[in-house]
Structures are given as C-alpha cells and as structure tokens.
Write a protein that holds these residues in place. Structure first.
Motif, PDB file in Angstrom:
ATOM      1  N   GLY B  74       0.752  -1.267   0.128  1.00  0.00           N
ATOM      2  CA  GLY B  74       0.002  -0.132   0.180  1.00  0.00           C
ATOM      3  C   GLY B  74       0.880   1.292  -0.016  1.00  0.00           C
ATOM      4  N   GLY B  75       1.869   1.119   0.708  1.00  0.00           N
ATOM      5  CA  GLY B  75       2.831   2.326   0.729  1.00  0.00           C
ATOM      6  C   GLY B  75       3.308   3.057  -0.533  1.00  0.00           C
ATOM      7  N   SER B  76       3.438   2.216  -1.663  1.00  0.00           N
ATOM      8  CA  SER B  76       3.832   2.769  -2.986  1.00  0.00           C
ATOM      9  C   SER B  76       2.748   3.555  -3.646  1.00  0.00           C
ATOM     10  N   THR B  77       1.402   3.330  -3.242  1.00  0.00           N
ATOM     11  CA  THR B  77       0.393   4.061  -3.886  1.00  0.00           C
ATOM     12  C   THR B  77       0.484   5.335  -3.549  1.00  0.00           C
ATOM     13  N   THR B  78       0.587   5.716  -2.337  1.00  0.00           N
ATOM     14  CA  THR B  78       0.722   7.191  -2.203  1.00  0.00           C
ATOM     15  C   THR B  78       1.927   7.810  -2.712  1.00  0.00           C
ATOM     16  N   ILE B  80       3.514   7.214  -5.346  1.00  0.00           N
ATOM     17  CA  ILE B  80       3.215   7.362  -6.945  1.00  0.00           C
ATOM     18  C   ILE B  80       2.166   8.196  -6.931  1.00  0.00           C
ATOM     19  N   LEU B  81       1.073   8.324  -6.166  1.00  0.00           N
ATOM     20  CA  LEU B  81       0.050   9.286  -6.758  1.00  0.00           C
ATOM     21  C   LEU B  81       0.060  10.722  -5.985  1.00  0.00           C
ATOM     22  N   ILE B  82       0.574  10.733  -4.699  1.00  0.00           N
ATOM     23  CA  ILE B  82       0.612  12.027  -4.001  1.00  0.00           C
ATOM     24  C   ILE B  82       2.041  12.521  -3.499  1.00  0.00           C
ATOM     25  N   ARG B  83       3.063  11.838  -3.756  1.00  0.00           N
ATOM     26  CA  ARG B  83       4.309  11.907  -3.615  1.00  0.00           C
ATOM     27  C   ARG B  83       4.469  11.967  -2.014  1.00  0.00           C
ATOM     28  N   ILE B  84       3.589  11.399  -1.583  1.00  0.00           N
ATOM     29  CA  ILE B  84       3.821  11.141   0.188  1.00  0.00           C
ATOM     30  C   ILE B  84       3.962   9.981   0.305  1.00  0.00           C
ATOM     31  N   PRO B  85       5.063   9.504   0.979  1.00  0.00           N
ATOM     32  CA  PRO B  85       5.205   7.897   1.135  1.00  0.00           C
ATOM     33  C   PRO B  85       4.483   7.563   2.322  1.00  0.00           C
ATOM     34  N   GLY B  86       3.545   6.475   1.912  1.00  0.00           N
ATOM     35  CA  GLY B  86       2.692   5.886   3.107  1.00  0.00           C
ATOM     36  C   GLY B  86       3.474   5.179   3.997  1.00  0.00           C
ATOM     37  N   GLU B  87       4.620   4.959   3.591  1.00  0.00           N
ATOM     38  CA  GLU B  87       5.655   4.105   4.289  1.00  0.00           C
ATOM     39  C   GLU B  87       6.915   4.553   4.252  1.00  0.00           C
ATOM     40  N   ALA B  88       8.067   4.447   5.170  1.00  0.00           N
ATOM     41  CA  ALA B  88       9.021   4.900   5.192  1.00  0.00           C
ATOM     42  C   ALA B  88       9.865   4.053   4.000  1.00  0.00           C
ATOM     43  N   SER B  89       9.532   2.971   3.669  1.00  0.00           N
ATOM     44  CA  SER B  89      10.424   2.114   2.763  1.00  0.00           C
ATOM     45  C   SER B  89       9.762   2.602   1.307  1.00  0.00           C
ATOM     46  N   SER B  90       8.711   3.254   1.186  1.00  0.00           N
ATOM     47  CA  SER B  90       8.503   4.104   0.029  1.00  0.00           C
ATOM     48  C   SER B  90       8.828   5.133  -0.378  1.00  0.00           C
ATOM     49  N   VAL B 379      -7.102  -0.960  -7.235  1.00  0.00           N
ATOM     50  CA  VAL B 379      -6.377   0.359  -7.037  1.00  0.00           C
ATOM     51  C   VAL B 379      -7.174   1.830  -6.971  1.00  0.00           C
ATOM     52  N   GLY B 380      -8.321   1.777  -7.705  1.00  0.00           N
ATOM     53  CA  GLY B 380      -9.297   2.768  -7.834  1.00  0.00           C
ATOM     54  C   GLY B 380      -9.969   3.162  -6.473  1.00  0.00           C
ATOM     55  N   ILE B 381     -10.110   2.176  -5.585  1.00  0.00           N
ATOM     56  CA  ILE B 381     -10.757   2.126  -4.341  1.00  0.00           C
ATOM     57  C   ILE B 381      -9.673   2.947  -3.340  1.00  0.00           C
ATOM     58  N   TRP B 382      -8.553   2.506  -3.433  1.00  0.00           N
ATOM     59  CA  TRP B 382      -7.466   2.970  -2.620  1.00  0.00           C
ATOM     60  C   TRP B 382      -7.251   4.360  -2.880  1.00  0.00           C
TER      61      TRP B 382
END
Lengths: 153, 503
Positions: B74-78, B80-90, B379-382
């Motif tokens: 999940g961390g990668s989604t944010t 890629i889409l908002i340039r805020i990592p959901g997770e430190a590893s992303s 992915v659309g729901i996320w």
C-alpha cells in the motif's frame, strides 16, 4: 552549529540527568555478587551505559556552545496545540472509567475538534457521534470487548 | 521431516477458513495503513495487538504479519500518486513513481510496483522456508553466553544499520532495556522501579508503549503540524495497470536483483525494508546506462525498490523465527505478541510449534496472492481513500488506541501511561530519536538479563565466559566492530588514501 546539534545537546543533557537519577535508584536494589547477580546489577550496568552514551552525544557537538533556542522554537510553534491536546487527553483518560466510554469519548472528541482543530461545534458533534457510536457498537456489542458504561450504565 | 513434507502437513492450518479470513483482514488493513499516510504498520499492529490476545496464536500472527507485508504494497500507492510515502520504505518510490504519474504512466507505475512486490515477497518466502530451519538447528547449540552475545549483536546492528545517529539509537535501546527491568524481578521476586505502584508490578507492557509511541505520538505530531495531514491527490486517469513490453524489459533485472538484495538485508537487524529500498535504487542507478533518467520517471527506480522492500519483510522473519531475534520494530512487536500467547520464538520454535511456523509461512504465500488481487484491480478504491480528510481519520485512531489500551488490563493507569508514551513519541520525532530500538530494548530486556545472569552463574562469576566461547566471542567482536566503525572506518579510509597517494 546546526539545528540538530542543538537539539541533540539538549536531549543529551536530559538523558544524562535520567541516567544520573537511575544509578542511585539501581543501587537501592540488591546488587548481589558476580557469581550470583542480584536484581540491581543489570539496571545499574544499563544506567552507567546510558550515562556514557549521553555524554558521548553531548561531546559529539560540544563545540557549538549550549543554547536551547530550537527547543524553545518547537515549543513556541507547536506547544499550545500539543499542551491543549494533552490536557484534554489526560482528563479523558482519568475520567474514562467513571464517565463511561460513550460520553467521555464523545466529549473528548468534540473538545479536540473545537479547541485544537478549530472546527465548528455542529461539525464537531457530528464527527464525534459518527465515530463514537459505531465503534462502541462494534467493540462492546459485536466483539464483546467490555467498555465502561459509566454514567449511562 | 523435510521442508516440503512439513509444508504439506501444516499448510492446512493456514488454509482454514478462519485463518484465510484473518490473512485477508491483515493484508487489507496493511494496504489501508500503507495507503493512508500518518499511521504505519508499527502503529497499526500496536493498535490491533490487544484484539489478537483472544485469538489462537496462529491466527494472531497471520493477521499481524499480513498487516506488515500488506503495508509495503500500500505504501507505494501514495508515493506514486501524491508523492507522500505511506511508508518509510516507499520514500524512494516518490522520486520516479510520481514522475511516471505526471507523465500519464501512473497505472504502469502502480502495476509494476504491485507485481514486483508480489515476486519479491513470494521468492523471499521461499528463502525463509529454506533458510530458517537449518539456522534453527545451528542455534540449538547456543547456551546463555552465546544467546547473550547474539542479543547484544542484534542491538548493536540495529544502531549500526538503523537510520540516524548511532548514539541516539544506543540511548534508545538502553532506555528500552531499562524500561524492560521495571516490575517484579522474576528470579528474586524483588520489585524494581515500581515506586510503590501496583499497576507497575507486572512491568510496563510493550504493547502499551507501542500504541502510545507509534499511535498517539503520530496523532500529536500531526495535530501539532497540520500541514502533514494535507494531501493533494494527482488528477490523472489510472488505466493500463500492466506495463508495456519496453517497461517489462527494463523492470525484469531490477525485480530480480531487488528480490535477493531485499531478502539479504531484511535478515539483518536494523536493515529491513527501508535500507533495502534505498540500496536497490542506488544499485539500479549505478548499473543503468541512463542514470540521468532516474528521478525523471525511470521504471527501474520503482520496480527495484518496491520489490526489495517486500522481499525484506519476509527476510526479517528469519532471525525472529529461528533465533528469537527481532530485526525491526514490527518483529519486536510480533515477538512480544507470541510471548503473550506463551510461545517463545527461537531455536526450539520449529520443533515445539511446527504448525505455527509453517502456518505463518504458508499464510505469507497466500497473503501475497491476496495482495496482488487487492492492489491491482482495486487500486481505484485505494485512490478514493486518499481523499478521506485526516480530520475524520484521527478520531478513529485515537479511539482504537484507547480501546486497545483499556482492553489490556481494564486500568485507567494504562491510559495515562499510554498518554505519556504518546507525548514521548512526539518528542522522539521532534528530536530525531528513532523509537524502534526502544521497543527492541523493552522486548529483549528480560531475555538479555536472563542470559547475562545465567552466564555469570554458569561461569561462577567469570566475565571470561563470553570470551572463552568462540561463537559468543565472534558475535561480540562483530558487535563492537560495527558499533565503533564510526571511529575506525574513517581512519582506514584515510590510511588507504595516504597509501594510494604515496604510490
């Protein structure tokens, strides 16, 4: 001196103070002997280690001179929000059992919305009810996690 | 019994309808917390920890592990889409993932990220399956001195490989170890640091600290700095989730390398998902014929790190399950969770609880498949979830934290301790102290103290026991070398430079 140096030095002093308090506190416990260590030996070793590490942290940035400007800046910028939130939280925690989950959580959330997040009272009440009631129902009724009923009980 | 017979025999534990449901719930919550910036897997696992006390150990760990590796997806989604990592590893995925999204390739970036994560996660589980049993066998020979030295090595490596200052990591680890000594001493029955409080007799619960530091602490930080909760989701149509043939060609190598690199780094304490994603990015950039494209939307910069961070999550289970040594904060919480269920991970874990060991592994295979399904078609729901305002999320998190804490012992004192831990968590963030070593210390403290005291009793009070036993000595030398490398490594570099200049 960089900003992090200043914060590190201040926190290093705080940790050193904690270590200095823990050493005599550990010594109040039986230390035992080396072949039969007592309950105080391990904490004592840790307290000494903590003191050494904190001195190391302070020494790492010793050249810049001591000042607390950055910590003061953090407190000035965010301190009021954090203080209000924490005061509300601790009041909530202390009354949680007596007042009950539904009432205390609802009131706490409304106050956080109004006093900390600067939301209108109607929106605050709506959000608080929207969160509190379904969660109470899920945990207390559905999952049988016993939550205090308090004044409503 | 060989590995594959064991898998066949115990797979059914993970494949019961109940455990499949817990696995799905775990990966779903994991993806959710990965997508939503503000609460990471450590916080989410801490919040849900008390709920799992009522479950069977296998179900509890399947659920919590699912949150951990689900969050990496999940961390990668944010990122890629908002340039805020959901997770430190992303964090590193922000660089090229977001640029790909700006160029209209958000779908391909999300697609390769999910596929890379699936491949990395699945192959790393195979590695876990093959490596953990022999390592357990090796570790059975460990006595208290070896175990003490191993735990010291784990703590030192955490400080060495973790992000930020080593002194601070060391301080946090020691503070954690000290907190772990609070309560009644199990050997002598002596009360330690309880200040007369009955609620401190059983010690300070790791779950309580984790909920406060990672859950409430994050809330306080976000409330104090409101800009952190603001998100601007990119207005692009997400379609064509499968990369084109050119993107596939460019991604295969990074995915392969990311799998091995992530798995290897995941095993090391302090290594894990964050370091592996950065290392993978650095390697891919160095190997690339077009390094200038990195940071401008190179798909290798998404494929490699996203694969590596997922492979690392599986790798991190090896030291936990075979040595009882957590490699990161999540593993420390999982160790605590298993201990609460009366299960002690370590060399004997595989022999004593084969059903649990293999159930965890099989559930990770199943979980990776579930995540692929959850993350690609849905992915659309996320993306829609990203539009939920933080003002609606934070009361939910606080309420979960309070219910979780109260359900631990039904004590108001615990709520107060959780509040203090939350405030400490806020200051840890402000003063750049990584709380992971603290949680590590709390969990490992009783084990370390026991091993230390038993070693001294065994040797009749001689510290030499740690130096006479080769395995213990090796662990201690590596620990000291790693921790002091900040002093000797620059000297080695300088000596090398002087020699090459003289030549």
């Amino acid at each position: 001196m960089t900003p992090s140096d200043d914060k590190d030095r201040c926190s290093g002093v705080l940790v050193l103070a904690i270590a200095a308090a823990m050493i005599p506190w550990s010594l109040t416990l039986p230390i035992g002997t080396v072949n039969s260590p007592g309950p105080g030996l391990f904490p004592l070793i840790l307290a000494v280690l903590l003191a050494i590490l904190s001195v190391g942290l302070i020494v790492e940035q010793v050249r810049g001179g001591f000042n607390t400007k950055l910590i003061v800046e953090i407190v000035r910028e965010e301190g009021a929000q954090v203080a209000v939130f924490c005061a509300l939280y601790f009041a909530y925690a202390l009354t949680f059992e007596r007042v009950g989950f539904l009432l205390s959580t609802g009131i706490f959330l409304v106050l956080v919305y109004v006093l900390v997040l600067r939301k209108g009272i109607v929106a605050a009440i709506a959000c608080a009810v929207f969160v509190t009631v379904p969660i109470y129902w899920i945990f207390d009724r559905l999952l049988s996690v016993s939550l205090p009923a308090g004044l409503l009980g | 019994m060989d590995t594959f017979s064991a898998v066949a025999q115990y797979a059914l534990v993970a494949l019961t309808a109940e455990n499949l449901m817990f696995c799905l719930t775990g990966v779903f919550i994991g993806t959710l917390v990965g997508v939503l910036p503000g609460l990471g897997p450590v916080g989410a696992i801490s919040l849900l920890l008390p709920v799992t006390f009522q479950l069977q150990p296998a179900s509890a760990i399947i659920l919590l592990a699912g949150i951990y590796y689900g969050a990496q997806y999940g961390g990668s989604t944010t990122s890629i889409l908002i340039r805020i990592p959901g997770e430190a590893s992303s964090v590193i995925t922000c660089l090229d993932g977001y640029k790909m999204a700006l160029k209209g390739r958000a779908g391909a970036a999300l697609g390769i990220s999910a596929i890379g994560s699936f491949i990395g996660g699945t192959f790393a589980v195979v590695g876990l399956m093959l490596l953990a049993p022999p390592l357990s066998k090796l570790a059975i020979a460990f006595g208290p001195p070896e175990y003490f030295a191993l735990l010291v090595l784990g703590l030192f490596l955490l400080a060495f490989l973790g992000t930020g200052s080593r002194s601070k990591a060391g301080i946090m680890a020691v503070v954690g170890l000290m907190i772990g000594t609070v309560g009644v001493d199990m050997t002598t029955g002596e009360r330690r640091f309880t200040a007369g409080s009955l609620s401190l007799m059983d010690g300070i619960s790791m779950a309580l600290l984790a909920i406060g530091i990672f859950g409430l602490g994050e809330i306080i930080s976000t409330i104090a700095d409101r800009s952190r909760g603001m998100r601007d989701v990119i207005k692009t149509k997400i379609s064509n989730l499968l990369p084109n043939s050119e993107e596939w060609r460019r991604s295969i190598g990074p995915i392969g390398r990311g799998t091995f690199l992530g798995f290897a780094l995941g095993i090391l304490p302090g290594g894990g998902a964050v370091i592996s994603s950065f290392a993978s990015y650095a390697i891919e950039k160095r190997r690339s014929k077009h390094p200038e494209q990195f940071g401008e939307g190179a798909i290798e910069g998404v494929a490699g790190p996203e694969t590596a961070n997922n492979a690392a999550t599986a790798g991190a289970f090896i030291p936990l399950l075979s040595l009882g040594l957590p490699a990161n904060a999540v593993m420390a919480i999982l160790l605590g969770a298993l201990q609460i269920h009366g299960v002690q991970p370590g060399p004997l874990f595989l022999n004593q609880h084969p059903d649990l060991f293999w159930a965890i592994i099989v559930s990770m295979y199943v979980g990776n498949v579930m995540l692929l399904v959850l993350n690609l078609p849905l992915v659309g729901i996320w993306v829609q979830l990203l539009r939920v305002p933080y003002d609606l999320l934070f009361p939910l998190i606080i309420t979960f934290a309070v219910i979780g804490t109260f359900s631990l012992s039904g004590s108001t004192a615990d709520l107060v301790i959780m509040g203090i831990a939350g405030l400490a968590g806020y200051w840890f963030q402000k003063l750049s102290y990584d709380p992971a070593p603290l949680i590590f210390g709390v969990v490992l403290s009783p084990l370390l103290e026991n091993a230390f005291r038993q070693s001294l009793i065994l040797s009749d009070g001689s510290i030499g026991i740690f130096l006479e036993r080769p395995i213990a000595l090796t662990f201690l030398i590596v620990a000291i070398l790693s921790f002091t490398s900040v002093i000797w490594w620059p000297l080695v570099e300088r000596l090398r430079a002087t020699r090459s200049a003289a030549r």
